[in-house]
Each structure stands twice: as structure tokens, then as C-alpha cells.
Write a protein that holds these residues in place. Structure first.
Motif, PDB file in Angstrom:
ATOM      1  N   ALA A 127     -17.556  37.655   4.442  1.00 24.58           N
ATOM      2  CA  ALA A 127     -16.618  37.920   3.472  1.00 24.58           C
ATOM      3  C   ALA A 127     -15.336  37.791   4.048  1.00 24.58           C
ATOM      4  O   ALA A 127     -15.210  37.752   5.403  1.00 24.58           O
ATOM      5  N   PRO A 128     -14.277  37.403   3.628  1.00 21.73           N
ATOM      6  CA  PRO A 128     -12.993  37.066   4.158  1.00 21.73           C
ATOM      7  C   PRO A 128     -12.441  38.441   4.858  1.00 21.73           C
ATOM      8  O   PRO A 128     -12.531  39.282   4.332  1.00 21.73           O
ATOM      9  N   GLU A 129     -11.411  38.147   5.813  1.00 19.38           N
ATOM     10  CA  GLU A 129     -10.880  39.424   6.307  1.00 19.38           C
ATOM     11  C   GLU A 129      -9.762  40.053   5.297  1.00 19.38           C
ATOM     12  O   GLU A 129      -9.752  41.399   5.310  1.00 19.38           O
ATOM     13  N   LEU A 130      -9.151  39.082   4.432  1.00 19.55           N
ATOM     14  CA  LEU A 130      -8.388  39.851   3.556  1.00 19.55           C
ATOM     15  C   LEU A 130      -9.302  40.426   2.291  1.00 19.55           C
ATOM     16  O   LEU A 130      -9.185  39.805   1.066  1.00 19.55           O
ATOM     17  N   VAL A 131      -9.866  41.266   2.477  1.00 19.20           N
ATOM     18  CA  VAL A 131     -10.654  42.244   1.456  1.00 19.20           C
ATOM     19  C   VAL A 131     -10.595  43.773   1.642  1.00 19.20           C
ATOM     20  O   VAL A 131     -10.374  44.269   2.880  1.00 19.20           O
ATOM     21  N   ARG A 132     -10.561  44.255   0.472  1.00 22.22           N
ATOM     22  CA  ARG A 132     -10.564  45.896   0.619  1.00 22.22           C
ATOM     23  C   ARG A 132     -11.877  46.258   0.799  1.00 22.22           C
ATOM     24  O   ARG A 132     -12.697  45.973   0.255  1.00 22.22           O
ATOM     25  N   THR A 133     -12.102  47.132   1.869  1.00 24.97           N
ATOM     26  CA  THR A 133     -13.364  47.778   2.051  1.00 24.97           C
ATOM     27  C   THR A 133     -13.171  49.186   1.956  1.00 24.97           C
ATOM     28  O   THR A 133     -12.248  49.809   2.311  1.00 24.97           O
ATOM     29  N   ALA A 134     -14.372  49.949   1.209  1.00 29.26           N
ATOM     30  CA  ALA A 134     -14.488  51.381   1.259  1.00 29.26           C
ATOM     31  C   ALA A 134     -15.894  51.774   1.167  1.00 29.26           C
ATOM     32  O   ALA A 134     -16.714  51.062   0.531  1.00 29.26           O
ATOM     33  N   ASP A 135     -15.924  52.882   1.832  1.00 26.09           N
ATOM     34  CA  ASP A 135     -17.350  53.830   1.635  1.00 26.09           C
ATOM     35  C   ASP A 135     -17.243  54.802   0.744  1.00 26.09           C
ATOM     36  O   ASP A 135     -16.278  55.418   0.725  1.00 26.09           O
ATOM     37  N   PHE A 136     -18.283  55.005  -0.108  1.00 22.73           N
ATOM     38  CA  PHE A 136     -18.196  56.019  -1.137  1.00 22.73           C
ATOM     39  C   PHE A 136     -19.504  56.780  -0.516  1.00 22.73           C
ATOM     40  O   PHE A 136     -20.554  56.422  -0.511  1.00 22.73           O
ATOM     41  N   THR A 137     -19.494  58.449  -0.249  1.00 23.86           N
ATOM     42  CA  THR A 137     -20.397  58.933   0.160  1.00 23.86           C
ATOM     43  C   THR A 137     -20.428  60.237  -0.019  1.00 23.86           C
ATOM     44  O   THR A 137     -19.725  60.806  -0.919  1.00 23.86           O
ATOM     45  N   SER A 138     -21.515  61.162   0.463  1.00 26.23           N
ATOM     46  CA  SER A 138     -21.471  62.571   0.259  1.00 26.23           C
ATOM     47  C   SER A 138     -21.965  63.143  -1.210  1.00 26.23           C
ATOM     48  O   SER A 138     -21.631  64.205  -1.495  1.00 26.23           O
ATOM     49  N   THR A 139     -22.447  62.243  -2.035  1.00 27.13           N
ATOM     50  CA  THR A 139     -22.691  62.670  -3.230  1.00 27.13           C
ATOM     51  C   THR A 139     -23.697  61.594  -4.005  1.00 27.13           C
ATOM     52  O   THR A 139     -23.578  60.325  -3.799  1.00 27.13           O
ATOM     53  N   LEU A 140     -24.674  61.958  -4.792  1.00 28.88           N
ATOM     54  CA  LEU A 140     -25.406  60.983  -5.427  1.00 28.88           C
ATOM     55  C   LEU A 140     -24.928  60.294  -6.604  1.00 28.88           C
ATOM     56  O   LEU A 140     -25.372  59.267  -7.152  1.00 28.88           O
ATOM     57  N   ARG A 141     -23.619  60.498  -6.967  1.00 29.68           N
ATOM     58  CA  ARG A 141     -22.892  59.853  -7.911  1.00 29.68           C
ATOM     59  C   ARG A 141     -22.115  58.837  -7.065  1.00 29.68           C
ATOM     60  O   ARG A 141     -21.172  58.138  -7.550  1.00 29.68           O
ATOM     61  N   ALA A 142     -22.396  58.619  -5.722  1.00 29.81           N
ATOM     62  CA  ALA A 142     -21.338  57.640  -5.043  1.00 29.81           C
ATOM     63  C   ALA A 142     -21.627  56.116  -5.438  1.00 29.81           C
ATOM     64  O   ALA A 142     -20.650  55.449  -5.811  1.00 29.81           O
ATOM     65  N   GLY A 143     -22.777  55.965  -6.048  1.00 26.27           N
ATOM     66  CA  GLY A 143     -23.027  54.642  -6.502  1.00 26.27           C
ATOM     67  C   GLY A 143     -22.164  54.246  -7.917  1.00 26.27           C
ATOM     68  O   GLY A 143     -21.515  53.347  -7.859  1.00 26.27           O
ATOM     69  N   SER A 144     -22.309  55.153  -8.769  1.00 27.75           N
ATOM     70  CA  SER A 144     -21.606  55.037 -10.062  1.00 27.75           C
ATOM     71  C   SER A 144     -19.931  55.141  -9.769  1.00 27.75           C
ATOM     72  O   SER A 144     -19.025  54.548 -10.412  1.00 27.75           O
ATOM     73  N   ALA A 145     -19.526  56.028  -8.722  1.00 28.21           N
ATOM     74  CA  ALA A 145     -18.184  56.145  -8.353  1.00 28.21           C
ATOM     75  C   ALA A 145     -17.718  55.027  -8.070  1.00 28.21           C
ATOM     76  O   ALA A 145     -16.653  54.383  -8.325  1.00 28.21           O
ATOM     77  N   ALA A 146     -18.372  54.254  -6.953  1.00 28.33           N
ATOM     78  CA  ALA A 146     -18.000  52.962  -6.400  1.00 28.33           C
ATOM     79  C   ALA A 146     -17.816  51.886  -7.649  1.00 28.33           C
ATOM     80  O   ALA A 146     -17.125  51.038  -7.529  1.00 28.33           O
ATOM     81  N   LEU A 147     -18.748  51.985  -8.472  1.00 32.82           N
ATOM     82  CA  LEU A 147     -18.561  50.961  -9.445  1.00 32.82           C
ATOM     83  C   LEU A 147     -17.624  51.215 -10.424  1.00 32.82           C
ATOM     84  O   LEU A 147     -16.669  50.277 -10.719  1.00 32.82           O
ATOM     85  N   LEU A 148     -17.231  52.248 -10.746  1.00 31.32           N
ATOM     86  CA  LEU A 148     -15.921  52.815 -11.545  1.00 31.32           C
ATOM     87  C   LEU A 148     -14.662  52.142 -10.889  1.00 31.32           C
ATOM     88  O   LEU A 148     -13.706  51.725 -11.418  1.00 31.32           O
ATOM     89  N   ALA A 149     -14.934  52.349  -9.646  1.00 34.17           N
ATOM     90  CA  ALA A 149     -13.737  52.354  -8.717  1.00 34.17           C
ATOM     91  C   ALA A 149     -13.382  50.623  -8.473  1.00 34.17           C
ATOM     92  O   ALA A 149     -12.342  50.108  -8.649  1.00 34.17           O
ATOM     93  N   ALA A 150     -14.552  49.878  -8.497  1.00 34.70           N
ATOM     94  CA  ALA A 150     -14.447  48.246  -8.533  1.00 34.70           C
ATOM     95  C   ALA A 150     -13.786  48.182 -10.037  1.00 34.70           C
ATOM     96  O   ALA A 150     -13.192  47.066  -9.926  1.00 34.70           O
TER      97      ALA A 150
END
Length: 470
Positions: A90-113
Motif C-alpha cells: 500500500a502507498p505510504e500516504l495511507v491512513r492506518t488504524a487498529d481496532f481492538t479490545s472488543t468482539l465488535r472491532a470488525g464492525s467498528a472498523a467497517l463503520l469507521a471505513a
């Protein structure tokens, strides 16, 4: 309207039949089997593989974000999304983020995206993966499985539009791990279901149904995460859904894959979805997320590199319980009688990041010969310093020769080392994984997969290995 523009999944090659747990503890076990990450896999490597299946020819340079969801990151303090982005080139000019500490992390990341795309970004990759630990002999050891899923959120060539979403927050202690805990802990089951799961899921579904004027009969597929298969069915039926509307929870074939479980079920639902259908995704963990999708005509034009059905069929389920314990680091074995590996050098990892993570070599500008590792002098025409970067990930290869080593230390002995020739040029000596040593042969087709070589001094060292095509 923002929505899913690509999807993919990854399920490890190895499975543990749950009857092995009965053999070990002489107690009843659940039916089926669960997916087990190899000793050289973790949440990051699985996320990379899911993302590769998802992108499947889509240029990673078009990504404006890489989001990673997991409850089992390799580091407590170091972002993993950057490693995933680097492995995908991926390019260097890209926003990166980790979503963690909850089983809802997947849907939280999807909504944030989706929020990121609605704010002007072109596309955001969301990848989720988990290797949750369950203590020996417990219910979680039977339930938990390892897997990953990936989705690209964008506004062009949308496969499934996000019509609406709703979140209900609920600070209810159901499952948790402290920073010092190795294994997941849980409260008493009735409290988890009656005061946590059921009311929170019902609240999210009631809210999104009321806002959109829909009822269960308007939903073609319900993707509902749950603490166990019986509660998935019971909750859906109590809310007015029919059994045929409930997406297979993969409990008997994969297990509960933590933050990746609902996204994995969603990818399986998309593989069979028809234009015009509505899919309702519901996740649970300190609250509940409900996301309503409508499938578009574009769904017929997209195919991941490898779908969940292919992964479910491509498996090895001969693993015994002792091997499982070894891979999960749940038993202390006598260490090898040789020095421990040195901690990887941070400057060296930085200098070689493009080669090691994105798997770049070079190609001669004079004769066009690819070569790996990257060279200054062409091995074919001997031209000096006339090279261009050349990425080998995704290029087919065959075994030129190999050796089976019974002496080197390995958590899955024996170790197979192979010299592989890439299509179009390039030869590399590398380790093989997810293979049957007796079946390895000269001329065998192999593909490259992103794996963890070792961990030393608290640093995880990643590179690429060869494996037979799945």
C-alpha cells in the motif's frame, strides 16, 4: 452511497477435529472441527492473506486507508495495520488504524471505513483476524477457531450498499481478558445471554428496523454473531426470523473467530448473494452493531481469488492434540540445544522493509530478467546498476529442488527447504509451509504466503514462505 466494493476471506489449512479433545480429556466434545493457525501464523499474517484474496488484482495504490480489527494483536504497543499495509504494498500516504479490545472491532472498523469514504476517501481496506486463546479443557477451547476476512469500502463499483447502521452501547461484562491474562474469561452463561447478548442484539435490531420500516421478512440473509450456535439460532427465531434466513455460523467447520467471525460470515453470504437482496449484519461485544446492506448488480462481476467454500474444502485435519498445544504455546518443551536467535535489527528491518514485507526483488532494464533478492548486477546479461523494483508476491512458481531437514528445530518437523523458480525468471531458496513433506516433488506448483519467521527480543520477524496451491 458507500458500500462494499470487494471482499475476501482466509481460513488456515490445518483443522483440529473436536473428537481429539474427547480423546485428551475423556469428556464430551462439540461436533465437527475448528480451524487452527499454523505455528508461523498470527492475526497479522492471516489478515494479509485475507486482504490479498480480497484485492485480487485491485491495485493497492488506490487505497486511502488500511484498518485492522483484532483482539489478538502481536504487540500491545505497536500498530499492526502498518505491517499489513507494507505487506500489501500500500502507498505510504495511507491512513492506518487498529481496532481492538472488543468482539465488535470488525464492525467498528467497517463503520469507521464507511465514515472515511463518506468524508472523501476513495477506498478503505478493512481486514479482521483473530487467534483467540482458550484454556485447555474449557468450553472456549472447543468453540474458538482462527480465521480472517477483508472488505474494501468505497463508492465505485459497489457490490453491496450500506443502507443504514445502528449501534447500541452496553457496558456489560461478558467475556474479557486483562492485560496479564493469557486466556479469555467469561461470566456465568445465563447472565451473559439474558442481560448482555439478547437485549443488546434485540435493541440494535429494533432500532434499525424502526428507522427503515422493515421487518424480518424483508431480510434475505441475517449474519448474526453469537457466543455459541444454539444462541445464534435462538436469538434469530425469537426476533421473528426463519431458520433459512440465518447465515451459517461456521461453528462446525471453523469455530468462533473473534472479531473476524461476523466479517467472515458476511463474506460467505456475499458469495451467494443475488442482486436486490438485503443482508443484515449484527455483531455483539459491549453493545451491538447492526448494518443493513442491499446487494447490487455488480455482485455478479466480482470474484475473490479464493472463496470460503474453497478454503473449507482445502484442509488437513490429521492434527493431534499434542501438536495443537505446541503450536498454541500451551506447553513448555525442552528448548533446542543451540543459541536462541538474535533479536532482529530495527535498522536492518527498516532498510529491507520493501524487500521483506512487500516481497520485492529487481528486474534488469537491459534484458528484462527478474531476480530475487534484488541485485546490482544482472545474473543474465551482467549489466550493472540498471535495475527496477519487481514484486514477486502473486507470481506462480515451481520447485526446482528441495531438501527435508529432520535436524533443524521446528514446531512442525521436519522442515522442508526448497529452491523455487518463478514464472518469467527469479530463483529463491525458501522454507515451505502447510505442506506434506512426502508429497513435495520437483516441478510442484507453489505460491507465496506471508508468515512469521520467528520472534526474538519481543520483535516479530515476518517474511514469505512457499506452500502448495490451495
Amino acid at each position: 452511497m458507500a458500500g462494499i466494493t470487494a471482499y475476501g476471506a482466509y481460513i488456515p489449512f490445518n483443522r483440529l477435529e473436536r473428537r481429539r479433545l474427547t480423546e485428551a480429556f475423556d469428556e464430551p466434545a462439540l461436533p465437527g472441527e475448528k480451524a487452527v493457525a499454523n505455528y508461523d501464523e498470527d492475526s497479522v499474517t492471516m489478515a494479509v492473506e485475507a486482504a490479498r484474496n480480497c484485492l485480487n488484482g485491485l491495485p493497492p495504490g488506490g487505497l486511502d486507508g488500511v484498518y485492522f480489527a483484532t483482539t489478538t494483536p502481536p504487540y500491545r504497543e505497536k500498530q499492526s495495520a502498518t505491517t499489513i499495509g507494507a505487506a500489501l504494498d500500500a502507498p505510504e500516504l495511507v491512513r492506518t488504524a487498529d481496532f481492538t479490545s472488543t468482539l465488535r472491532a470488525g464492525s467498528a472498523a467497517l463503520l469507521a471505513a464507511a465514515d472515511t469514504v463518506n468524508s472523501g476517501a476513495r477506498s478503505v481496506l478493512v481486514t479482521a483476524a483473530d487467534c483467540r486463546p482458550g484454556a485447555a479443557g474449557g468450553q472456549f477451547e472447543q468453540l474458538f477457531g482462527d480465521a480472517a476476512a477483508a472488505l474494501v469500502i468505497g463508492k465505485e463499483n459497489v457490490l453491496a450498499e450500506i443502507e443504514d447502521s445502528c449501534t447500541v452501547a452496553g457496558d456489560v461484562i461478558t467475556q474479557w481478558r486483562e492485560a496479564e491474562d493469557r486466556y479469555v474469561r467469561t461470566w456465568e452463561e445465563r447472565f451473559v445471554i439474558n442481560r448482555g447478548y439478547t437485549p443488546l442484539v434485540a435493541g440494535a435490531l429494533t432500532a434499525i428496523a424502526g428507522r427503515n420500516g422493515i421487518s424480518p421478512r424483508d431480510i434475505d440473509r441475517l449474519v448474526l454473531s453469537a457466543p455459541s450456535p444454539r444462541y445464534q439460532t435462538a436469538a434469530a427465531l425469537s426476533l421473528g426470523f426463519q431458520k433459512q434466513q440465518i447465515q451459517d455460523g461456521l461453528f462446525d467447520t471453523v469455530g468462533i473467530a473473534g472479531a473476524a467471525h461476523a466479517p467472515l460470515m458476511l463474506t460467505a453470504a456475499l458469495e451467494r448473494a443475488e442482486p436486490g437482496e438485503r443482508i443484515l449484519l449484527v455483531t455483539f461485544g459491549e453493545g451491538a452493531d447492526a448494518i443493513l446492506f442491499r446487494v447490487t448488480e455488480k455482485i455478479k462481476q466480482f470474484h475473490p481469488r479464493r472463496n470460503t467454500t474453497a478454503y473449507l474444502q482445502s484442509r488437513k485435519n490429521s492434527m493431534n492434540y499434542q501438536t495443537y498445544l505446541r503450536w498454541k504455546n500451551m506447553l513448555d518443551f525442552e528448548p533446542p540445544r543451540r543459541p536462541d536467535p538474535d533479536r532482529p535489527s530495527a535498522p536492518a528491518m527498516w532498510r529491507n522493509a520493501k524487500n521483506n514485507l512487500a516481497f520485492y526483488g529487481s528486474r534488469c532494464n537491459n534484458c528484462g530478467t527478474p531476480q530475487i533478492p534484488a541485485q546490482r548486477v544482472c545474473v543474465h546479461c551482467r549489466t550493472k546498476d540498471q535495475m527496477s523494483p519487481y514484486r514477486f508476491a502473486g507470481i506462480a512458481a515451481r520447485i526446482a529442488t528441495y531438501t527435508i531437514d529432520y535436524l533443524t528445530f521446528s514446531q512442525d518437523p521436519p522442515t522442508v527447504f526448497a529452491v523455487i523458480d518463478f514464472a518469467g525468471g527469479g530463483r529463491l531458496l525458501c522454507e515451505m509451509t502447510d505442506c506434506d513433506p512426502a508429497a513435495v516433488a520437483i516441478g510442484m506448483e507453489v505460491e507465496m504466503t506471508f508468515r512469521r519467521l520467528f520472534k526474538a527480543g519481543g520483535i516479530h520477524n515476518y517474511y514469505w514462505k512457499a506452500m502448495p496451491g490451495r
